[in-house]
Design a protein around this motif. Structure first.
Motif, mmCIF file in Angstrom:
data_model
loop_
_atom_site.group_PDB
_atom_site.id
_atom_site.type_symbol
_atom_site.label_atom_id
_atom_site.label_comp_id
_atom_site.label_asym_id
_atom_site.label_seq_id
_atom_site.Cartn_x
_atom_site.Cartn_y
_atom_site.Cartn_z
ATOM 1 N N LEU A 7 5.476 33.657 -38.329
ATOM 2 C CA LEU A 7 5.186 32.625 -39.323
ATOM 3 C C LEU A 7 5.467 33.135 -40.737
ATOM 4 C CD1 LEU A 7 1.874 31.099 -37.904
ATOM 5 C CD2 LEU A 7 4.158 30.103 -37.848
ATOM 6 N N GLU A 8 5.169 34.399 -40.974
ATOM 7 C CA GLU A 8 5.448 34.994 -42.288
ATOM 8 C C GLU A 8 6.956 35.028 -42.549
ATOM 9 O OE1 GLU A 8 3.372 35.896 -44.645
ATOM 10 O OE2 GLU A 8 1.517 35.613 -43.523
ATOM 11 N N GLU A 9 7.734 35.345 -41.512
ATOM 12 C CA GLU A 9 9.189 35.371 -41.677
ATOM 13 C C GLU A 9 9.720 33.964 -41.963
ATOM 14 O OE1 GLU A 9 10.704 37.073 -38.103
ATOM 15 O OE2 GLU A 9 9.609 38.950 -38.386
ATOM 16 N N ASN A 13 11.778 32.457 -45.320
ATOM 17 C CA ASN A 13 13.012 31.663 -45.269
ATOM 18 C C ASN A 13 12.858 30.343 -46.008
ATOM 19 O OD1 ASN A 13 14.263 33.622 -43.719
ATOM 20 N ND2 ASN A 13 13.718 32.664 -41.791
ATOM 21 N N VAL A 14 11.702 29.708 -45.866
ATOM 22 C CA VAL A 14 11.466 28.429 -46.548
ATOM 23 C C VAL A 14 11.409 28.638 -48.056
ATOM 24 C CG1 VAL A 14 9.758 26.595 -46.880
ATOM 25 C CG2 VAL A 14 10.366 27.313 -44.580
ATOM 26 N N VAL A 15 10.763 29.697 -48.493
ATOM 27 C CA VAL A 15 10.682 29.981 -49.937
ATOM 28 C C VAL A 15 12.078 30.270 -50.497
ATOM 29 C CG1 VAL A 15 9.806 31.669 -51.604
ATOM 30 C CG2 VAL A 15 8.283 30.734 -49.874
ATOM 31 N N ALA A 16 12.896 30.993 -49.733
ATOM 32 C CA ALA A 16 14.262 31.268 -50.189
ATOM 33 C C ALA A 16 15.085 29.977 -50.285
ATOM 34 C CB ALA A 16 14.945 32.247 -49.241
ATOM 35 N N LEU A 54 15.574 17.368 -49.690
ATOM 36 C CA LEU A 54 15.426 18.663 -49.044
ATOM 37 C C LEU A 54 14.262 19.441 -49.648
ATOM 38 C CD1 LEU A 54 16.548 20.824 -47.073
ATOM 39 C CD2 LEU A 54 17.974 21.612 -48.973
ATOM 40 N N THR A 55 14.136 19.383 -50.957
ATOM 41 C CA THR A 55 13.037 20.078 -51.625
ATOM 42 C C THR A 55 11.697 19.514 -51.185
ATOM 43 O OG1 THR A 55 14.463 20.523 -53.528
ATOM 44 C CG2 THR A 55 12.088 20.703 -53.879
ATOM 45 N N GLU A 56 11.594 18.187 -51.093
ATOM 46 C CA GLU A 56 10.347 17.569 -50.625
ATOM 47 C C GLU A 56 10.029 17.996 -49.195
ATOM 48 O OE1 GLU A 56 10.792 13.377 -51.067
ATOM 49 O OE2 GLU A 56 11.014 13.487 -53.244
ATOM 50 N N THR A 60 6.860 20.322 -47.784
ATOM 51 C CA THR A 60 5.976 19.925 -46.679
ATOM 52 C C THR A 60 5.915 21.016 -45.625
ATOM 53 O OG1 THR A 60 6.546 17.620 -47.072
ATOM 54 C CG2 THR A 60 5.550 18.145 -44.956
ATOM 55 N N VAL A 61 7.074 21.582 -45.286
ATOM 56 C CA VAL A 61 7.120 22.660 -44.292
ATOM 57 C C VAL A 61 6.362 23.884 -44.798
ATOM 58 C CG1 VAL A 61 8.668 24.293 -43.129
ATOM 59 C CG2 VAL A 61 9.246 21.871 -43.215
ATOM 60 N N ARG A 62 6.541 24.200 -46.077
ATOM 61 C CA ARG A 62 5.845 25.346 -46.648
ATOM 62 C C ARG A 62 4.332 25.166 -46.589
ATOM 63 N NH1 ARG A 62 6.484 25.948 -52.749
ATOM 64 N NH2 ARG A 62 4.967 24.296 -52.553
#
Length: 134
Positions: A7-9, A13-16, A54-56, A60-62
């Protein structure tokens, strides 16, 4: 060892991806939409709309990943996870394989005993061969 390290990985990826999407938006805002359109030779408004969507979605995923990480780092979840998934793999699979092997040995012994008893149950009548008869 935390079994939920993946989950951390995923969070990294989501933050990048969020950083990349915001870089595109900030570049267009800095340069101006008209300048970027003339540089690209096409209208990039559909790209900007897609980037905003995509940002929205990534936000949500983050948020979901953050909540998942918070739940899985709870001290009551990790022991339960280890007991449910790792315990049977280490302990019960060995017991199960031992039981299967013991049953297989018992089946072999009883099978060979049955074949032996069956062969000894009936007497075999063999005709005697006489030298004069052919």
């Amino acid at each position: 060892e935390n079994p939920f390290d993946f989950l951390e990985e995923d969070m990294d990826n989501v933050v990048a991806a969020l950083a990349s999407a915001s870089a595109v938006e900030s570049y267009v805002n800095e340069m101006g939409l008209d300048v970027v359109n003339s540089m690209c030779g096409a209208d990039i408004r559909p790209l900007l709309k897609t980037t905003q969507k995509l940002t929205e979605a990534l936000n949500t995923v983050r948020d979901g990943l953050r909540r998942s990480i918070d739940v899985t780092t709870c001290q009551s979840v990790r022991p339960l996870y280890r007991r449910v998934f790792w315990g049977p793999t280490c302990n019960e699979s060995v017991r199960g394989l031992t039981n299967i092997f013991a049953c297989l040995v018992a089946i072999c012994i009883f099978g060979m005993t049955q074949i032996t008893v069956r062969a000894a149950l009936y007497s075999r009548d063999c005709p005697e061969f006489s030298e004069g008869a052919q």
